[in-house]
Design a protein around this motif. Structure first.
Motif: not given
Length: 185
Positions: A50-56, A93-102
């Motif tokens: 899906t392209g939807i990444r998840t984090g820890p 799990s849902l939001h941490e990947p985006e925060l890490l990218d930022l």
């Protein structure tokens, strides 16, 4: 370094060799910590489709990373409800990947625009905003490592091992404050 200044849509600063090394070194350390955390993300076949990444789903054990990546949902420390714990884990799990990218993205801007040997730094307003965010991350990390408190004195006794690092923390605060002033001009 002298104060940041603004001319039109450009923000200008100048770092000597040692100041540039401090900024670049600390930003690189934060970037490395964040990249290591991103590598902890679970491998998820559905995410690959899906392209939807998840984090820890659990907070970092490291207090510095915990400060940089706070919970997205605060739990009641006296009586955590199991459904709240599940919600907090799911939000992380849902939001941490985006925060890490930022956060790694703003660190990359600093590393791309701060000359390794010192010299002039010319930033557009968007780059200046990235610098502000990256400097804030460095100050949060350093403040956590030094256990900076609101009632902490400006200087620590010379025999306190945190003393030289507190000077760096105060200098970074000044760099950030003058950058805010220049951006707001």
């Amino acid at each position: 370094m002298k104060k940041w200044s603004r001319t039109g849509d450009q923000v200008l600063g100048r770092f000597d060799r040692q100041e540039a090394a401090v900024v670049r070194g600390l930003v690189s350390q934060i970037q490395d910590m964040l990249a290591a955390r991103a590598d902890e993300a679970p491998q998820d076949e559905l995410a690959e489709l899906t392209g939807i990444r998840t984090g820890p789903s659990t907070p970092p054990d490291d207090p510095i990373l915990g400060r940089l990546l706070p919970d997205f949902h605060r739990l009641d420390p006296d009586a955590p409800d199991p459904s709240d714990v599940d919600s907090a884990n799911a939000l992380r799990s849902l939001h941490e990947p985006e925060l890490l990218d930022l956060k790694t993205g703003v660190a990359a801007v600093v590393l791309d625009t701060c000359p390794a040997d010192g010299g002039e730094v010319r930033l557009g307003l968007e780059q200046a905003e990235a610098w502000l965010s990256a400097l804030n991350d460095v100050r949060l990390a350093l403040g956590t490592a030094l256990d900076v408190q609101e009632d902490m004195p400006e200087e620590l006794p010379p025999d306190d091992p945190r003393s030289p690092h507190l000077g760096v923390y105060h200098w970074l605060t000044w760099v950030q404050e003058t950058l805010v002033e220049a951006v707001m001009d």
